[in-house]
Design an enzyme around this catalytic site. Structure first.
Site, PDB file in Angstrom:
ATOM      1  N   PRO A  36       0.796  -1.227   0.000  1.00 40.80           N
ATOM      2  CA  PRO A  36       0.000   0.000   0.000  1.00 40.80           C
ATOM      3  C   PRO A  36       0.833   1.284   0.000  1.00 40.80           C
ATOM      4  O   PRO A  36       1.855   1.365   0.672  1.00 40.80           O
ATOM      5  CB  PRO A  36      -0.816  -0.101   1.300  1.00 40.80           C
ATOM      6  CG  PRO A  36      -0.147  -1.148   2.120  1.00 40.80           C
ATOM      7  CD  PRO A  36       0.509  -2.089   1.147  1.00 40.80           C
ATOM      8  N   ASN A  37       0.373   2.214  -0.797  1.00 34.70           N
ATOM      9  CA  ASN A  37       0.908   3.578  -0.912  1.00 34.70           C
ATOM     10  C   ASN A  37       2.223   3.659  -1.682  1.00 34.70           C
ATOM     11  O   ASN A  37       2.707   4.761  -1.956  1.00 34.70           O
ATOM     12  CB  ASN A  37       1.053   4.240   0.469  1.00 34.70           C
ATOM     13  CG  ASN A  37      -0.262   4.302   1.202  1.00 34.70           C
ATOM     14  OD1 ASN A  37      -1.237   4.809   0.638  1.00 34.70           O
ATOM     15  ND2 ASN A  37      -0.336   3.769   2.405  1.00 34.70           N
ATOM     16  N   ARG A  86       5.060  10.940  -2.599  1.00 33.64           N
ATOM     17  CA  ARG A  86       4.686  10.698  -1.205  1.00 33.64           C
ATOM     18  C   ARG A  86       5.885  10.991  -0.299  1.00 33.64           C
ATOM     19  O   ARG A  86       6.940  10.358  -0.447  1.00 33.64           O
ATOM     20  CB  ARG A  86       4.312   9.227  -1.093  1.00 33.64           C
ATOM     21  CG  ARG A  86       4.153   8.704   0.285  1.00 33.64           C
ATOM     22  CD  ARG A  86       4.144   7.171   0.274  1.00 33.64           C
ATOM     23  NE  ARG A  86       3.821   6.699   1.599  1.00 33.64           N
ATOM     24  CZ  ARG A  86       4.150   5.492   2.061  1.00 33.64           C
ATOM     25  NH1 ARG A  86       4.785   4.637   1.289  1.00 33.64           N
ATOM     26  NH2 ARG A  86       3.833   5.146   3.271  1.00 33.64           N
ATOM     27  N   TYR A 134      11.029   9.122   1.506  1.00 39.30           N
ATOM     28  CA  TYR A 134      11.102   8.034   0.519  1.00 39.30           C
ATOM     29  C   TYR A 134      11.861   8.390  -0.759  1.00 39.30           C
ATOM     30  O   TYR A 134      12.045   7.527  -1.617  1.00 39.30           O
ATOM     31  CB  TYR A 134       9.691   7.553   0.166  1.00 39.30           C
ATOM     32  CG  TYR A 134       8.949   6.980   1.366  1.00 39.30           C
ATOM     33  CD1 TYR A 134       9.388   5.796   1.959  1.00 39.30           C
ATOM     34  CD2 TYR A 134       7.850   7.616   1.912  1.00 39.30           C
ATOM     35  CE1 TYR A 134       8.733   5.271   3.066  1.00 39.30           C
ATOM     36  CE2 TYR A 134       7.185   7.095   3.020  1.00 39.30           C
ATOM     37  CZ  TYR A 134       7.641   5.935   3.588  1.00 39.30           C
ATOM     38  OH  TYR A 134       6.995   5.408   4.688  1.00 39.30           O
ATOM     39  N   ASN A 174       8.227  -5.177  -0.733  1.00 41.70           N
ATOM     40  CA  ASN A 174       8.066  -4.050   0.189  1.00 41.70           C
ATOM     41  C   ASN A 174       6.590  -4.038   0.569  1.00 41.70           C
ATOM     42  O   ASN A 174       5.744  -3.615  -0.212  1.00 41.70           O
ATOM     43  CB  ASN A 174       8.476  -2.724  -0.448  1.00 41.70           C
ATOM     44  CG  ASN A 174       8.403  -1.592   0.571  1.00 41.70           C
ATOM     45  OD1 ASN A 174       7.752  -1.715   1.605  1.00 41.70           O
ATOM     46  ND2 ASN A 174       9.057  -0.482   0.282  1.00 41.70           N
ATOM     47  N   ALA A 217       2.856  -0.630   4.987  1.00 38.45           N
ATOM     48  CA  ALA A 217       2.418  -0.713   6.381  1.00 38.45           C
ATOM     49  C   ALA A 217       1.904  -2.101   6.772  1.00 38.45           C
ATOM     50  O   ALA A 217       1.801  -2.408   7.966  1.00 38.45           O
ATOM     51  CB  ALA A 217       1.358   0.346   6.665  1.00 38.45           C
ATOM     52  N   GLU A 229      12.694  -8.855   2.175  1.00 36.50           N
ATOM     53  CA  GLU A 229      11.839  -7.716   2.550  1.00 36.50           C
ATOM     54  C   GLU A 229      12.658  -6.437   2.371  1.00 36.50           C
ATOM     55  O   GLU A 229      13.800  -6.370   2.833  1.00 36.50           O
ATOM     56  CB  GLU A 229      11.445  -7.905   4.019  1.00 36.50           C
ATOM     57  CG  GLU A 229      10.552  -6.835   4.595  1.00 36.50           C
ATOM     58  CD  GLU A 229      10.170  -7.170   6.043  1.00 36.50           C
ATOM     59  OE1 GLU A 229      10.162  -8.365   6.427  1.00 36.50           O
ATOM     60  OE2 GLU A 229       9.907  -6.233   6.809  1.00 36.50           O
ATOM     61  N   HIS A 278      12.696  -2.182   2.805  1.00 39.27           N
ATOM     62  CA  HIS A 278      12.115  -0.911   3.248  1.00 39.27           C
ATOM     63  C   HIS A 278      13.023   0.211   2.794  1.00 39.27           C
ATOM     64  O   HIS A 278      14.232   0.184   3.060  1.00 39.27           O
ATOM     65  CB  HIS A 278      11.946  -0.877   4.771  1.00 39.27           C
ATOM     66  CG  HIS A 278      11.015  -1.936   5.245  1.00 39.27           C
ATOM     67  ND1 HIS A 278       9.655  -1.860   5.023  1.00 39.27           N
ATOM     68  CD2 HIS A 278      11.239  -3.112   5.861  1.00 39.27           C
ATOM     69  CE1 HIS A 278       9.089  -2.963   5.502  1.00 39.27           C
ATOM     70  NE2 HIS A 278      10.023  -3.730   6.009  1.00 39.27           N
ATOM     71  N   SER A 291      12.901   3.406   3.686  1.00 37.67           N
ATOM     72  CA  SER A 291      13.290   4.233   4.826  1.00 37.67           C
ATOM     73  C   SER A 291      13.874   3.351   5.933  1.00 37.67           C
ATOM     74  O   SER A 291      13.654   2.138   5.954  1.00 37.67           O
ATOM     75  CB  SER A 291      12.071   4.992   5.366  1.00 37.67           C
ATOM     76  OG  SER A 291      11.125   4.082   5.910  1.00 37.67           O
ATOM     77  N   ARG A 296      12.345   5.513  12.958  1.00 39.09           N
ATOM     78  CA  ARG A 296      11.049   6.193  12.842  1.00 39.09           C
ATOM     79  C   ARG A 296      10.145   5.806  14.022  1.00 39.09           C
ATOM     80  O   ARG A 296      10.638   5.399  15.064  1.00 39.09           O
ATOM     81  CB  ARG A 296      10.425   5.865  11.479  1.00 39.09           C
ATOM     82  CG  ARG A 296      11.335   6.307  10.313  1.00 39.09           C
ATOM     83  CD  ARG A 296      10.729   5.989   8.960  1.00 39.09           C
ATOM     84  NE  ARG A 296       9.489   6.737   8.736  1.00 39.09           N
ATOM     85  CZ  ARG A 296       8.606   6.448   7.775  1.00 39.09           C
ATOM     86  NH1 ARG A 296       8.828   5.417   6.974  1.00 39.09           N
ATOM     87  NH2 ARG A 296       7.518   7.176   7.625  1.00 39.09           N
TER      88      ARG A 296
HETATM   89  C1  DQA Z   1       8.081   1.317   4.118  1.00 39.65           C
HETATM   90  C2  DQA Z   1       8.062   1.538   5.634  1.00 39.65           C
HETATM   91  C3  DQA Z   1       6.681   1.281   6.206  1.00 39.65           C
HETATM   92  O1  DQA Z   1       6.669   1.516   7.622  1.00 39.65           O
HETATM   93  C4  DQA Z   1       5.673   2.210   5.576  1.00 39.65           C
HETATM   94  O2  DQA Z   1       4.377   1.932   6.062  1.00 39.65           O
HETATM   95  C5  DQA Z   1       5.714   2.192   4.092  1.00 39.65           C
HETATM   96  C6  DQA Z   1       7.005   2.126   3.416  1.00 39.65           C
HETATM   97  C7  DQA Z   1       9.439   1.700   3.505  1.00 39.65           C
HETATM   98  O3  DQA Z   1       9.663   1.325   2.342  1.00 39.65           O
HETATM   99  O4  DQA Z   1      10.251   2.378   4.126  1.00 39.65           O
HETATM  100  O5  DQA Z   1       4.693   2.293   3.421  1.00 39.65           O
HETATM  101  O6  DQA Z   1       7.867  -0.069   3.866  1.00 39.65           O
END
Ligand code: DQA
Length: 144
Positions: free
Chosen positions: A8-9, A16, A21, A72, A75, A96, A98, A100, A105
């Site tokens: 998501p997102n 974003r 990011y 990735n 959330a 996996e 990420h 960030s 965080r």
């Molecule tokens: C994320 C980190 C997650 O906590 C966040 O909800 C994201 C992006 C990252 O790529 O840093 O949507 O997975």
């Protein structure tokens, strides 16, 4: 074939929270992984969804033909026991990613409920993390 799956997102990458990011878009990420894998003659199937069920369906549908997974989970990393169980059912190597540094965080981002089902994580190295994950999978596929 390697699966590149974004949750998501992540379709909003580039616009974003760029301070968190960066400026690369999801298309840039997909190109980066495709180029890395193409050099080794390995195809990439990319998928993004904001829906947990769609991610589960995609992973299940590709469980027999894939040789590796870059994920990735956005959330869903922090919440999805359903994704954890699905990942446990996949026999190929899984990384996996990420973008960030989740550990620098909010506290709720520090825990991944998916990590125990993965080979490993690449965290906080920006979109370069996707390329590093691809290189790991390519080395596993090549038997190195
Ligand atoms: C994320 C980190 C997650 O906590 C966040 O909800 C994201 C992006 C990252 O790529 O840093 O949507 O997975």
């Amino acid at each position: 074939m390697i699966l590149l799956v974004n949750g998501p997102n992540l379709n909003l990458l580039g616009e974003r929270e760029p301070a968190v990011y960066g400026s690369a878009t999801l298309a840039d990420v997909e190109r980066l992984v495709r180029d890395t894998c193409a050099a080794a003659g390995v195809e990439v199937t990319a998928f993004q969804s904001n829906s947990e069920g769609a991610l589960l369906d995609f992973l299940q549908q590709h469980r027999k033909m894939a040789k590796g997974l870059i994920l990735n989970p956005g959330a869903f990393t922090h919440t999805s026991y359903a994704l954890h169980d699905c990942l446990k059912a996949l026999a190929f190597p899984k990384v996996e990613v990420h973008i960030s540094n989740v550990h620098a965080r909010e506290e709720w981002r520090h825990r991944s409920v998916l990590a125990p089902a993965m080979d490993g994580q690449v965290v906080g190295l920006g979109v370069l993390g996707y390329r590093l994950a691809a290189e790991y999978l390519l080395s596993k596929i090549a038997g190195r």
